[in-house]
Design an enzyme around this catalytic site. Structure first.
Site, short mmCIF file in Angstrom:
data_model
loop_
_atom_site.label_atom_id
_atom_site.label_comp_id
_atom_site.label_asym_id
_atom_site.label_seq_id
_atom_site.Cartn_x
_atom_site.Cartn_y
_atom_site.Cartn_z
N LYS A 40 -28.01 23.73 1.38
CA LYS A 40 -28.23 24.49 2.62
C LYS A 40 -27.29 23.92 3.68
O LYS A 40 -27.48 22.81 4.17
CB LYS A 40 -29.68 24.37 3.11
CG LYS A 40 -29.99 25.48 4.10
CD LYS A 40 -30.76 25.08 5.33
CE LYS A 40 -30.04 24.37 6.41
NZ LYS A 40 -29.17 25.15 7.29
N GLU A 62 -27.82 10.31 5.61
CA GLU A 62 -26.66 9.93 6.44
C GLU A 62 -26.97 10.47 7.83
O GLU A 62 -26.90 11.68 8.05
CB GLU A 62 -25.38 10.57 5.90
CG GLU A 62 -24.99 10.12 4.51
CD GLU A 62 -24.39 8.72 4.49
OE1 GLU A 62 -24.10 8.16 5.56
OE2 GLU A 62 -24.23 8.19 3.39
N CYS A 118 -20.18 11.50 13.52
CA CYS A 118 -21.26 10.51 13.51
C CYS A 118 -20.73 9.10 13.71
O CYS A 118 -21.46 8.23 14.16
CB CYS A 118 -22.02 10.60 12.19
SG CYS A 118 -20.92 10.50 10.79
N GLU A 121 -26.88 9.26 21.43
CA GLU A 121 -25.64 9.73 20.80
C GLU A 121 -24.99 10.82 21.66
O GLU A 121 -25.63 11.79 22.02
CB GLU A 121 -25.98 10.29 19.41
CG GLU A 121 -24.79 10.51 18.52
CD GLU A 121 -25.18 10.95 17.11
OE1 GLU A 121 -26.26 11.55 16.94
OE2 GLU A 121 -24.39 10.72 16.18
P1 NAP Z 1 -29.16 18.48 12.61
O1 NAP Z 1 -29.67 19.30 13.71
O2 NAP Z 1 -30.00 17.40 12.08
O3 NAP Z 1 -28.73 19.49 11.47
C1 NAP Z 1 -28.22 19.05 10.23
C2 NAP Z 1 -28.73 19.96 9.14
O4 NAP Z 1 -30.16 19.88 9.13
C3 NAP Z 1 -28.39 21.43 9.33
O5 NAP Z 1 -28.13 22.01 8.09
C4 NAP Z 1 -29.67 21.98 9.92
O6 NAP Z 1 -29.85 23.36 9.67
C5 NAP Z 1 -30.70 21.19 9.18
N1 NAP Z 1 -32.00 21.19 9.83
C6 NAP Z 1 -32.32 21.47 11.11
N2 NAP Z 1 -33.66 21.40 11.30
C7 NAP Z 1 -34.19 21.06 10.11
C8 NAP Z 1 -35.52 20.82 9.65
N3 NAP Z 1 -36.57 20.90 10.45
N4 NAP Z 1 -35.69 20.48 8.36
C9 NAP Z 1 -34.64 20.37 7.53
N5 NAP Z 1 -33.36 20.60 7.90
C10 NAP Z 1 -33.14 20.92 9.18
O7 NAP Z 1 -27.80 17.77 13.02
P2 NAP Z 1 -26.53 18.44 13.64
O8 NAP Z 1 -26.65 18.49 15.11
O9 NAP Z 1 -26.16 19.69 12.94
O10 NAP Z 1 -25.43 17.38 13.19
C11 NAP Z 1 -25.07 16.32 13.96
C12 NAP Z 1 -25.82 15.06 13.54
O11 NAP Z 1 -25.43 14.71 12.22
C13 NAP Z 1 -25.45 13.88 14.39
O12 NAP Z 1 -26.58 13.11 14.69
C14 NAP Z 1 -24.48 13.11 13.51
O13 NAP Z 1 -24.40 11.76 13.84
C15 NAP Z 1 -25.07 13.35 12.17
N6 NAP Z 1 -24.04 13.14 11.13
C16 NAP Z 1 -24.17 12.03 10.34
C17 NAP Z 1 -23.21 11.77 9.37
C18 NAP Z 1 -23.32 10.56 8.51
O14 NAP Z 1 -22.67 10.53 7.48
N7 NAP Z 1 -24.11 9.56 8.86
C19 NAP Z 1 -22.15 12.66 9.18
C20 NAP Z 1 -22.06 13.79 9.99
C21 NAP Z 1 -23.04 14.01 10.97
P3 NAP Z 1 -29.55 24.48 10.79
O15 NAP Z 1 -28.12 24.30 11.14
O16 NAP Z 1 -29.83 25.74 10.09
O17 NAP Z 1 -30.46 24.19 11.95
#
Ligand code: NAP
Length: 481
Positions: free
Chosen positions: A175, A250, A284, A385
């Site tokens: 997903k 991650e 990230c 962040e």
């Molecule tokens: P996010 O809101 O957590 O979304 C990531 C994924 O989770 C998306 O596919 C999102 O789907 C899904 N999601 C949202 N709500 C969910 C729920 N209740 N249950 C399960 N899945 C759910 O994060 P983001 O804003 O897109 O991404 C940025 C974050 O990712 C930052 O905190 C960044 O640091 C972190 N990141 C970490 C790494 C690493 O390797 N450590 C790498 C890249 C990014 P939808 O888009 O459909 O809402």
């Protein structure tokens, strides 16, 4: 995008959502609609889980050399389609096209690496205490794997999960983030072209909460691999705990970037720009807090300001652009709120500090490259962040003081420091509570290294041979004769 490119891929079939619901995918640079995407939920996720379950018996027993050959075919197809993949990344999430090409290269590297790693899943024969027993340790694929990925690296985060999963013999359901389904769809088209058997890799689009609930409540799904925010990661951990599912996480970061007085000033400023402004600050491992020794704050800030004021902001699809848009309005507002919070608490703007509303930039979500000085630990930028092009500069006097400040966070993904002193280098990399250390290096990510965080930044590692671990179970066989 052609018609089928708006759909999900379940059990080898491209399909709309069962309800027919779609959502509009918009460009963050222009606000224009790119395509309408199928928007499913629980039922489509269950169909995909069943397909992955049915495909598992064959795939997991397919000889490693054959699984490797599928992955190598995918590598070849990705290489032939590099331009389309990079264009899609930049179009849907805004990063400069040069960076998007770099992401495609590393995404290909992951598939290539795991094509090779597939053939190296070794076991052990451990000396036994008995003449009539043998101790065998075998590695087996963990099972059906559900992957959830973010928008900021819409292709490489996908291949960094799917390639090792397939290499290990797992079947998968992905997903992707709602902002970036297009890159995932192109990748799945290439996997289909490579002849991957139906059901081995499935793509579900739609309601994240419903899909995740289907993943975590199904006994068929043995492993959840997630990249995204710490907040969502914690929810998933909770849900996955009911069946003690295997998890890899991650999550978010809050990277310190420390400049010691003996550092090369030019290199440390260039390094900061590379770390902070890549993807407009939306990675990230991006620098979040910049600690500069008090004796060099003035020349460091001056040089930084000179350089960032020359950066070109605009639609990432333009070749000359250094800084693309922020991914969406929510992200833009968060940056504005954080900067305002700093100013309200006494920080000063050295550069930038505005949402751009003029001309073409006004149609998208653009935030100026920004430098804040006189920042302290109470301001939101110092502990939350920041997914944006904002540099908060904090002063420090001693090595011990800055080490403590750098570690004073629940996050532990990446940390950077610049110094020419070897003893200090060793003390710092040993003392920093982070999974990734950039010592005089702002871009540490590479395919063969373990990527992941300490503390609330995650569980497990992706990349290199370490990245296979999460997709394998260890089985001990006591063989009597
Ligand atoms: P996010 O809101 O957590 O979304 C990531 C994924 O989770 C998306 O596919 C999102 O789907 C899904 N999601 C949202 N709500 C969910 C729920 N209740 N249950 C399960 N899945 C759910 O994060 P983001 O804003 O897109 O991404 C940025 C974050 O990712 C930052 O905190 C960044 O640091 C972190 N990141 C970490 C790494 C690493 O390797 N450590 C790498 C890249 C990014 P939808 O888009 O459909 O809402």
């Amino acid at each position: 995008m052609e018609d089928r490119s708006r759909k999900m891929l379940i059990n080898g079939q491209w399909m709309e959502s069962l309800s027919g619901k779609q959502i509009a995918l918009k460009s963050p640079a222009t606000g224009e609609t790119i395509a309408h995407m199928a928007y499913g939920g629980r039922e489509e996720a269950i169909m995909a889980i069943e397909a992955a379950h049915d495909a598992f018996a064959d795939w997991s027993t397919t000889p490693a050399k054959e699984r490797s050959a599928y992955l190598l075919k995918i590598v070849q197809l990705m290489q032939e389609n590099k331009a389309d993949l990079a264009h899609m990344i930049s179009l849907e999430m805004g990063k400069p096209i040069r960076e998007a090409r770099g992401e495609v290269d590393i995404a290909i590297d992951y598939v290539q690496w795991y094509a090779e790693e597939a053939k190296r899943v070794y076991g052990d024969l451990v000396p036994s205490n008995s003449k009539t027993k043998r101790i065998l340790v075998v590695r087996q694929p963990v099972g059906v794997t559900a992957a959830i990925t973010p928008w900021n690296f819409p292709l490489s985060m996908v291949t960094r999960k799917i390639a090792p999963a397939l290499a290990a013999g797992c079947t998968v359901i992905l997903k992707p983030a709602k902002q970036t389904p297009g890159s995932a769809i192109l990748f799945f088209e290439l996997m289909e072209k490579a002849g991957l058997p139906k059901g081995v890799a499935n793509l579900v689009l739609g309601n994240a909460g419903e899909i995740a609930e289907a993943f975590t409540s199904s006994s068929y799904v043995k492993k959840i691999t997630f990249t995204g925010s710490t907040e969502v990661g914690k929810q998933l951990l909770n849900q996955a705990s009911h069946q003690v599912k295997r998890v890899s996480m991650e999550l978010g970061g809050h990277a310190p970037f420390i400049v010691f007085p003996d550092a090369d000033l030019e290199k440390s400023v260039e390094g900061l720009i590379a770390s902070k402004f890549r993807n407009s600050g939306q990675t990230c491992i991006c620098t979040n807090r910049v600690y500069v020794h008090t004796s060099i704050i003035e020349p460091f800030s001056r040089l930084l300001k000179q350089k960032i004021e020359k950066m070109v902001m605009g639609n990432g699809l333009r070749e000359d652009v250094d800084l693309g848009p922020i991914v969406d309005r929510v992200g833009l507002q968060k940056i504005e709120e954080q900067v305002q919070d700093s100013l309200d608490r006494g920080a000063k703007l050295l550069s930038g500090g505005r949402i751009r509303t003029d001309g073409e930039l006004g149609k998208g979500y653009f935030y100026e490259p920004t430098i804040l000085v006189d920042v302290d630990d109470e301001m939101r930028v110092a502990y939350e962040e920041t997914f944006g092009p904002v540099v908060p500069i904090l002063p420090f006097e001693t090595e011990q003081e800055v080490l403590e400040k750098a570690n004073h966070t629940p996050f532990g993904l990446a940390a950077y420091f610049y110094t020419k002193d070897l003893g200090r280098t060793i003390r710092m990399y040993e003392g920093l509570e982070y999974g990734i250390i950039g010592a005089n290096d702002p871009i540490p990510t590479t395919v063969q290294a373990p990527f992941g965080g300490f503390k609330e930044s995650g569980i497990g590692r992706e990349g290199g041979y370490y990245g296979m671990e999460g997709f394998l179970e260890t089985k001990y066989v006591s063989l009597g004769f």
